[in-house]
Every structure is written in structure tokens, then in C-alpha cells.
Design a protein around this motif. Structure first.
Motif, short mmCIF file in Angstrom:
data_model
loop_
_atom_site.label_atom_id
_atom_site.label_comp_id
_atom_site.label_asym_id
_atom_site.label_seq_id
_atom_site.Cartn_x
_atom_site.Cartn_y
_atom_site.Cartn_z
N LEU A 4 1.13 -1.39 -0.24
CA LEU A 4 0.09 0.16 0.07
C LEU A 4 0.47 1.23 0.02
CD1 LEU A 4 -2.75 -1.43 2.23
CD2 LEU A 4 -3.28 -0.69 0.40
N ASN A 5 0.79 2.27 -1.01
CA ASN A 5 0.99 3.98 -0.82
C ASN A 5 1.82 3.94 1.43
OD1 ASN A 5 2.16 6.14 -1.92
ND2 ASN A 5 -0.22 6.58 -1.28
N GLY A 6 2.30 4.02 0.98
CA GLY A 6 3.09 5.24 2.05
C GLY A 6 3.95 3.39 3.28
N ILE A 7 4.01 2.46 3.16
CA ILE A 7 3.50 1.81 4.26
C ILE A 7 5.03 1.41 4.01
CG2 ILE A 7 4.43 -0.15 1.71
CD1 ILE A 7 2.24 -1.47 5.07
N THR A 8 6.22 2.18 3.25
CA THR A 8 7.72 2.34 3.76
C THR A 8 8.37 3.41 4.07
OG1 THR A 8 8.75 3.64 1.65
CG2 THR A 8 7.97 0.98 1.52
N GLY A 9 7.25 4.26 4.58
CA GLY A 9 7.52 5.31 5.33
C GLY A 9 7.67 6.96 4.15
N ILE A 10 7.93 6.18 3.75
CA ILE A 10 8.41 7.25 3.17
C ILE A 10 7.62 8.27 2.39
CG2 ILE A 10 10.01 8.11 0.74
CD1 ILE A 10 11.76 6.42 3.48
N HIS A 11 7.91 9.58 2.42
CA HIS A 11 7.32 10.74 1.82
C HIS A 11 5.97 10.35 1.11
CE1 HIS A 11 10.60 13.00 1.05
NE2 HIS A 11 10.92 11.49 0.21
N VAL A 12 5.20 10.27 2.95
CA VAL A 12 3.52 9.67 2.99
C VAL A 12 3.09 11.54 3.73
CG1 VAL A 12 1.84 8.99 4.22
CG2 VAL A 12 4.82 7.82 3.61
N ASP A 13 1.83 11.67 2.74
CA ASP A 13 0.78 13.16 3.24
C ASP A 13 -0.15 11.97 4.11
OD1 ASP A 13 2.64 14.68 2.52
OD2 ASP A 13 2.56 14.95 0.33
N ALA A 14 -1.18 12.58 4.74
CA ALA A 14 -2.92 12.45 5.05
C ALA A 14 -2.32 10.71 5.28
CB ALA A 14 -3.25 12.72 4.13
N LEU A 15 -1.62 10.13 5.95
CA LEU A 15 -1.70 8.72 6.45
C LEU A 15 -1.57 9.01 8.29
CD1 LEU A 15 -0.44 6.51 3.63
CD2 LEU A 15 -2.60 6.71 4.21
N PRO A 16 -2.88 8.44 8.55
CA PRO A 16 -2.46 8.48 9.97
C PRO A 16 -1.18 7.12 10.32
CG PRO A 16 -4.46 6.83 9.79
CD PRO A 16 -3.95 7.46 7.85
N GLU A 17 -0.71 7.46 11.51
CA GLU A 17 0.23 6.36 12.22
C GLU A 17 -0.21 5.51 13.23
OE1 GLU A 17 3.27 8.02 14.49
OE2 GLU A 17 4.00 9.49 12.88
N VAL A 18 -0.15 3.89 12.93
CA VAL A 18 -0.79 2.65 14.29
C VAL A 18 -0.75 3.71 15.94
CG1 VAL A 18 -0.48 1.44 12.56
CG2 VAL A 18 1.61 2.11 14.61
N ASP A 19 -1.75 2.94 16.41
CA ASP A 19 -1.80 3.23 17.85
C ASP A 19 -0.69 2.79 18.55
OD1 ASP A 19 -2.92 3.93 20.60
OD2 ASP A 19 -4.65 3.35 19.80
N SER A 20 0.12 3.31 19.41
CA SER A 20 1.22 2.69 19.53
C SER A 20 0.55 2.33 21.17
CB SER A 20 2.78 3.71 19.85
OG SER A 20 2.09 5.15 20.39
N LEU A 21 0.27 2.68 21.74
CA LEU A 21 -0.53 2.56 22.84
C LEU A 21 -1.69 1.57 23.37
CD1 LEU A 21 -0.83 3.03 26.07
CD2 LEU A 21 -3.02 4.50 25.52
N GLN A 22 -2.35 1.30 22.04
CA GLN A 22 -3.13 -0.20 21.65
C GLN A 22 -1.79 -1.29 21.27
OE1 GLN A 22 -5.60 -0.19 17.84
NE2 GLN A 22 -6.16 -1.60 18.74
N PHE A 23 -0.59 -1.06 20.05
CA PHE A 23 0.11 -2.32 20.24
C PHE A 23 1.02 -2.60 21.38
CE2 PHE A 23 4.37 -2.95 19.02
CZ PHE A 23 4.84 -4.25 18.79
N LYS A 24 1.27 -1.50 22.29
CA LYS A 24 1.95 -2.16 24.06
C LYS A 24 1.05 -2.86 24.66
CE LYS A 24 4.96 2.30 24.25
NZ LYS A 24 5.23 3.25 24.30
N ARG A 25 -0.57 -2.53 24.75
CA ARG A 25 -1.30 -3.56 25.66
C ARG A 25 -1.40 -4.74 24.75
NH1 ARG A 25 -5.44 1.66 25.67
NH2 ARG A 25 -4.72 2.76 26.80
N LEU A 26 -1.68 -4.98 23.06
CA LEU A 26 -1.38 -5.93 22.27
C LEU A 26 -0.41 -6.55 23.75
CD1 LEU A 26 -2.95 -8.36 21.22
CD2 LEU A 26 -1.20 -6.99 19.36
#
Length: 154
Positions: A4-26
Motif C-alpha cells: 500500500l501507498n506509504g507502507i515504507t514510511g517514505i514521503h507520506v501525506d495524510a496517512l494516520p500512524e498506528v496506535d502505539s499504545l494499543q500495540f503496547k497493550r497487545l
């Protein structure tokens, strides 16, 4: 697997970041469930586009990786700079029981050969990547789909 567009993290506009707190809880839930212990937690940074948790389980360590923009998880037995050993782990089946917000990628998906026509520089792996990402791929020459999703590019 469609990259998907932006999956590499390079030059991404308007894509939300994942929820790191939710990841830590998991991950803490996984540690508790499996009688393990979180040994380390690392956030994405300039040359790493993923979160990394090291989970100690009895006599082994496994790594749980999360892409910084998409809720794609993967398990690895080893994570070194530019060398990730993707694996399937029994905990991957348990993740969905704790949280349906993540997609666990299998070792077959992450270890799938990344295909690039060296002559034409066309990507043969199915993708919606942006031009900047394609340029980075031409530079870094990833070998697998996992190397694109979880990368150390700067």
C-alpha cells in the motif's frame, strides 16, 4: 500481497500512524498470556519504520514488529540492521483473540520475494507505492516483501 501507498514510511501525506499504545497493550497481554516478559520496546526512528518489541518466552526471545503507518504485525526470531528473520509463531494465532485491529502477516507473506525488473526498473510485486517509495526501492534493493514493510531506510 498488495504493498500500500506509504507502507515504507517514505514521503507520506495524510496517512494516520498506528496506535502505539494499543500495540503496547497487545504485547503486554501476549506476555501475560504466555508467561513471558517484555524485554525491550523500540519506537520507529529516522532509519527504522517500525515498532519493535522483544518478548522473552521461557528460553527464547521473539520479536513483534508493527509497521508505523499500517496495522501490520509480523513475528521475527532475529532483528538486525537490514536483516530480519521473519517467522510464524504460535502467538500469531492468539493476537486476533486480543485485538482485531491488527493484521498478522505470515512468514510466507513477509518472506515472499520482492520482484523488480532490473532492466526496466518496473516493480513486478503488486503495489500502490508512491514515486518516492519506488525510488527508495531502486536504491535499497529489498529482497523480500517484509524488507519493504519493515525497513531500515533513511
Amino acid at each position: 500481497m498488495l504493498l500500500l501507498n506509504g507502507i515504507t514510511g517514505i514521503h507520506v501525506d495524510a496517512l494516520p500512524e498506528v496506535d502505539s499504545l494499543q500495540f503496547k497493550r497487545l504485547c503486554y497481554s501476549l506476555a501475560n498470556y504466555s508467561n513471558g516478559k517484555i524485554l525491550s520496546f523500540e519506537e520507529p526512528h529516522a532509519s527504522q519504520n517500525f515498532y519493535k518489541i522483544e518478548l522473552g518466552l521461557h528460553n527464547e526471545s521473539i520479536f513483534i514488529l508493527l509497521n508505523c503507518l499500517y496495522p501490520f504485525l509480523a513475528f521475527a526470531s532475529s532483528v538486525q540492521y537490514f536483516k530480519i528473520e521473519f517467522i510464524d509463531h504460535s502467538l500469531s494465532n492468539i493476537v486476533s483473540g486480543f485485538n482485531e485491529g491488527f493484521r498478522v502477516l505470515s512468514a510466507i507473506e513477509t518472506n515472499q520475494q520482492f520482484e523488480l525488473d532490473e532492466r526496466t526498473h518496473n516493480l513486478l510485486t503488486e503495489n500502490n507505492l508512491n514515486e518516492a517509495e519506488i525510488n527508495e526501492i531502486l536504491y535499497w534493493k529489498p529482497k523480500t516483501v517484509g524488507d519493504v514493510i519493515f525497513n531500515f531506510w533513511d
